[in-house]
Design an enzyme around this catalytic site. Structure first.
Site, mmCIF file in Angstrom:
data_model
loop_
_atom_site.group_PDB
_atom_site.id
_atom_site.type_symbol
_atom_site.label_atom_id
_atom_site.label_comp_id
_atom_site.label_asym_id
_atom_site.label_seq_id
_atom_site.Cartn_x
_atom_site.Cartn_y
_atom_site.Cartn_z
ATOM 1 N N HIS A 199 1.382 -1.167 0.402
ATOM 2 C CA HIS A 199 -0.187 0.014 -0.113
ATOM 3 C C HIS A 199 0.917 1.365 0.000
ATOM 4 O O HIS A 199 0.752 2.405 -0.912
ATOM 5 C CB HIS A 199 -1.049 0.319 1.429
ATOM 6 N N ARG A 299 -9.257 0.348 -13.049
ATOM 7 C CA ARG A 299 -9.481 -0.696 -12.226
ATOM 8 C C ARG A 299 -11.148 -0.777 -11.654
ATOM 9 O O ARG A 299 -10.935 -0.107 -11.102
ATOM 10 C CB ARG A 299 -8.823 -0.988 -11.796
ATOM 11 N N ARG A 335 -10.379 -2.928 -17.594
ATOM 12 C CA ARG A 335 -10.701 -4.210 -17.161
ATOM 13 C C ARG A 335 -12.229 -4.444 -15.734
ATOM 14 O O ARG A 335 -12.106 -3.368 -15.210
ATOM 15 C CB ARG A 335 -9.510 -4.078 -16.384
ATOM 16 N N GLU A 424 -2.278 -13.246 -17.029
ATOM 17 C CA GLU A 424 -1.544 -12.825 -15.344
ATOM 18 C C GLU A 424 -1.116 -14.050 -15.099
ATOM 19 O O GLU A 424 -0.559 -14.849 -14.104
ATOM 20 C CB GLU A 424 -2.600 -12.216 -14.400
ATOM 21 N N ASN A 447 2.712 -8.100 -12.593
ATOM 22 C CA ASN A 447 2.641 -8.335 -11.237
ATOM 23 C C ASN A 447 2.494 -9.558 -10.849
ATOM 24 O O ASN A 447 3.114 -10.345 -10.656
ATOM 25 C CB ASN A 447 1.867 -6.947 -10.333
ATOM 26 N N ASP A 448 0.586 -10.082 -11.614
ATOM 27 C CA ASP A 448 0.562 -11.164 -11.432
ATOM 28 C C ASP A 448 1.467 -12.539 -12.394
ATOM 29 O O ASP A 448 1.071 -13.220 -11.151
ATOM 30 C CB ASP A 448 -1.023 -11.207 -11.369
ATOM 31 N N ARG A 458 2.911 -11.894 -4.011
ATOM 32 C CA ARG A 458 3.393 -10.691 -4.283
ATOM 33 C C ARG A 458 3.465 -9.447 -3.969
ATOM 34 O O ARG A 458 3.888 -8.531 -3.461
ATOM 35 C CB ARG A 458 2.243 -9.819 -6.271
ATOM 36 N N CYS A 495 0.168 -3.536 -18.870
ATOM 37 C CA CYS A 495 -0.215 -2.967 -17.896
ATOM 38 C C CYS A 495 -0.074 -3.195 -16.506
ATOM 39 O O CYS A 495 -0.108 -2.585 -15.654
ATOM 40 C CB CYS A 495 -2.155 -2.724 -18.076
#
Length: 572
Positions: A199, A299, A335, A424, A447-448, A458, A495
C-alpha cells in the site's frame, strides 16, 4: 524496481527497494510510534480507575471515532488513496473485531489488553491467509494503535506535523498515515518494512513521491538528519556531500524537461508504441491530461469495494461514461471486476478459501455470481452508446481459451465491440495463440504473472527478488505472449508496473509489445527511453535480457546496451 542487497552498503548508505525514479535531499521526520502502554494499564478517569461500564463506553467511542476519521480522510482523497482509506475505515468498523474487544472488556479485562489480544488474533488469521489479507495486517495494527490512543486520551500515532519539507521515515507506514501527508512538505517516503507492491509504495506512486521500502536501519535515523533518497537506485544516504546534491539537482532538471514532451510514443525509427496510463477512478482519468495517449488500465473494482451491494447498471454506466468523456477520443482499456483474493467483496465473498489468490477471483466469479459480469458489461455497452466512444474491455484471471471464448461471447452479446483478456496466469501466456484466436487483444499483468510464475506472494516484501519482472522465467512468458500477438496480428499490451522501468520498457518493445501502460508519473521517462532507440536496438536489448540466467544479469545486460545519454539522464 531495484533489488535489495543483503549487506548494508559501504559508506553508511542504506539499501532498499526503490519505487519511482526521482531523487531528493532533505531532513528526516520520523513517524510517531504507537503508544507504549502496558497491556494491564487501566483506564483512569478523574483520578479513579474506571469500571467495566465506563471502559466499554470509552472503547466503543474510540472505535467509532477512528472509523469516522478514516472515512472523512477517504472522502477527501481520490483514486487508490481513497480506496485504501475506505478499506481501513471498514476494518475499524468491523463488528466482529469490535464486539470481541467489548466482550473481553465487559468481563473485566483492561482495555489495552483486550484490544491487543483481539487484534493479534485477527492479525494471525490474516497472516495465515496470506495475499492481500497478510498485507492488511499493517492497516489492522494501525487501527489498534489509534483506538488505544483514543481510549486512553493519548496523542494519535502517525506522521508529525511538518514545519518544513522533509523525508518521512517509518518502520512501516499505514495507508491512513500516507494519505494524511501534507504533500507540500513531503519530499520522499522511506520505510523499513513493506514491499514494492504494498500500500505505501502504491500510494506513494500515485502521489508522485519517491519511495524506498525495506531499508534496514531507517527507523534508527535521528530526526533532522539530512539524507539523500534515490528511488531509482533504492538508496538512502545520510549526510550527502555537495557532489551528491549537485548530481541530484542535474537529474531533477533533466527529468523535469522530459515531462514537457507529450508526443505520441514511438521508437527512433517511427515504430508506434502507445504510452498509456493506469487509473482507478473517473477523477484519475481527468488528471491524466496530455501526458498519456489514453488509458491502458481502468481498474473498475474501485467502484465495487467497500459496498454492501454491487453498484447498479446506472451507477456503473455513469462512471464508465465519465472516463470515456475524459479520454476525449483516446483509447480506454477497461478491466472488468478483479475481485476476490486481495480485493474481497462483502456481497460476493467466497467462504473458507484456504488460498484465495488461487481461488475464485477475477473472471472466475462468473461461476458463482454471473450477474456481476453481466451487469458490468451492460453498463459498459450503455456508456459506449451514450458517449459514442468504444472502450476496449478485458477480463482478468483468464486461464484457458474456453474462458476467453466465453468472455468474448458475453461481451459481444451485451453490445461491447472490442473484447480482450488479461494474461496473468502462466497457462494463458503459454497458450496465448489459442486465446488470441478468441479475442481482439490481450494485456499482460506482469505483477500477477510474476507472482504465479514464481509461486511467490506479490505482497511479501521480503520476497521482492523473486517477484522481479526481470526474472528470466517471467520474461520468457512475456516473450511467448508477444510472439503470439505478432503471429495473429493482434495487439499485446503491458499494464503491469514493470513498464514503468525505462529499461524494461525497451525490452518489452523489443519483444513486440505494442502498448505500455503505467502510473502517469512514469510516462515521461518511458517515452524518452523509447524515442531514443530504434526498433532494431530494442530487439537487441530484449535478446540480451532473454539470454541472461538471472534477474540481475538480465537487467545488467539490457542496461549495458541502452544509449549512454539515456542512462545518464535517467540514472539507470
Amino acid at each position: 524496481m531495484t533489488a535489495p542487497t543483503v549487506d548494508e552498503a559501504a559508506g553508511g548508505v542504506l539499501q532498499g527497494v526503490g519505487v519511482g525514479r526521482r531523487a531528493v535531499v532533505g531532513p528526516v521526520a520520523q513517524v510517531r510510534a504507537a503508544p507504549a502502554v502496558p497491556a494491564d494499564a487501566p483506564l483512569v478517569v478523574d483520578g479513579e480507575v474506571a469500571g467495566p461500564g465506563r471502559v466499554h463506553d470509552a472503547v466503543e467511542r474510540a472505535f467509532a471515532e477512528v472509523a469516522a476519521g478514516l472515512r472523512e480522510q477517504a472522502a477527501a482523497a481520490s483514486g487508490t488513496v481513497a480506496d485504501v482509506l475506505a478499506a481501513t475505515a471498514q476494518m475499524a468498523d468491523d463488528a466482529a473485531l469490535r464486539s470481541q474487544v467489548l466482550t473481553r472488556v465487559d468481563a473485566g479485562e483492561p482495555p489495552v489488553g483486550a484490544i491487543d489480544g483481539v487484534v493479534e488474533m485477527f492479525a494471525t488469521m490474516f497472516e495465515q491467509a496470506g495475499g492481500y489479507l497478510a498485507e492488511r495486517v499493517t492497516d489492522l495494527r494501525s487501527v489498534r494503535d489509534r483506538v488505544v490512543a483514543r481510549t486512553l486520551g493519548l496523542p494519535d500515532p502517525g506522521v508529525p506535523r511538518l514545519d518544513r519539507a522533509s523525508v518521512v521515515v517509518a518502520r512501516d507506514l499505514a495507508p491512513a498515515d500516507t494519505a494524511a501527508l501534507d504533500l507540500d512538505k513531503v519530499l520522499a517516503i522511506v520505510t523499513e518494512l513493506g514491499g514494492p507492491t504494498g500500500h505505501t509504495a502504491i500510494i506513494a506512486g500515485q502521489l508522485g513521491l519517491p519511495c524506498v521500502v525495506r531499508v534496514a536501519g531507517a527507523a534508527d535515523l535521528p530526526d533532522g538528519t539530512v539524507v539523500a533518497v534515490d528511488a531509482a537506485a533504492g538508496t538512502v544516504q545520510p549526510d550527502p556531500d555537495d557532489a551528491v546534491r549537485d548530481a541530484f539537482e542535474r537529474r531533477r532538471v533533466a527529468q523535469a524537461a522530459l515531462a514537457a514532451d507529450t508526443a505520441p510514443g514511438a521508437t527512433a525509427d517511427g515504430q508506434a508504441v502507445a504510452l498509456l496510463a493506469n487509473i482507478g477512478t473517473p477523477a484519475d482519468a481527468e488528471r491524466v491530461g496530455a501526458v498519456a495517449e489514453g488509458i491502458g488500465l481502468f481498474r473498475t473494482e474501485v467502484l465495487f469495494l467497500e459496498r454492501q451491494a454491487a453498484p447498479t447498471v446506472e451507477e456503473q454506466a455513469e462512471a464508465y461514461a465519465a472516463v470515456l468523456r475524459a479520454a476525449d477520443g483516446r483509447k480506454v482499456v477497461v478491466r472488468t471486476l478483479d475481485a476476490g483474493a486481495d480485493k474481497p467483496l462483502a456481497f460476493a465473498t467466497q467462504p473458507d478459501e484456504e488460498n484465495p489468490a488461487l481461488g475464485v477471483r477475477g473472471y472466475r466469479l462468473v461461476r458463482s455470481h454471473p450477474e456481476l459480469l453481466d451487469t458490468q458489461l451492460a453498463a459498459l455497452a450503455r456508456a459506449q452508446d451514450a458517449t459514442g466512444a468504444t472502450p476496449w474491455v478485458m477480463a482478468p484471471m483468464i486461464a484457458t481459451p474456453e474462458e476467453a471464448r466465453d468472455f468474448a461471447a458475453r461481451a459481444r452479446a451485451a453490445g461491447v465491440v472490442t473484447a480482450g483478456v488479461m494474461v496473468e496466469v502462466p497457462a494463458a501466456a503459454l497458450r496465448a495463440g489459442d486465446i488470441l484466436a478468441e479475442v481482439d487483444f490481450v494485456s499482460l499483468g506482469t505483477n500477477d504473472l510474476a507472482q504465479y510464475a514464481m509461486a511467490t506472494d506479490r505482497l511479501r516484501g521480503e520476497l521482492a527478488d523473486l517477484l522481479d519482472a526481470w526474472q528470466p522465467a517471467v520474461l520468457d512468458l512475456v516473450a511467448a505472449t508477444a510472439r503470439a500477438g505478432a503471429a495473429t496480428g493482434k495487439p499485446v499490451g503491458v499494464c503491469g508496473e514493470s513498464a514503468a522501468d525505462p529499461v524494461m520498457a525497451l525490452v518489452l518493445v523489443g519483444l513486440g509489445v505494442t502498448s505500455l501502460s503505467m502510473a502517469p508519473g512514469a510516462l515521461p521517462a518511458a517515452r524518452y527511453a523509447v524515442r531514443r532507440h530504434t526498433s532494431a536496438r530494442c530487439g537487441q536489448i530484449a535478446a540480451a535480457a532473454l539470454d541472461a540466467r538471472t534477474a540481475r544479469e538480465a537487467r545488467a545486460a539490457a542496461t549495458a546496451l541502452v544509449d549512454p545519454e539515456v542512462r545518464t539522464t535517467l540514472a539507470l
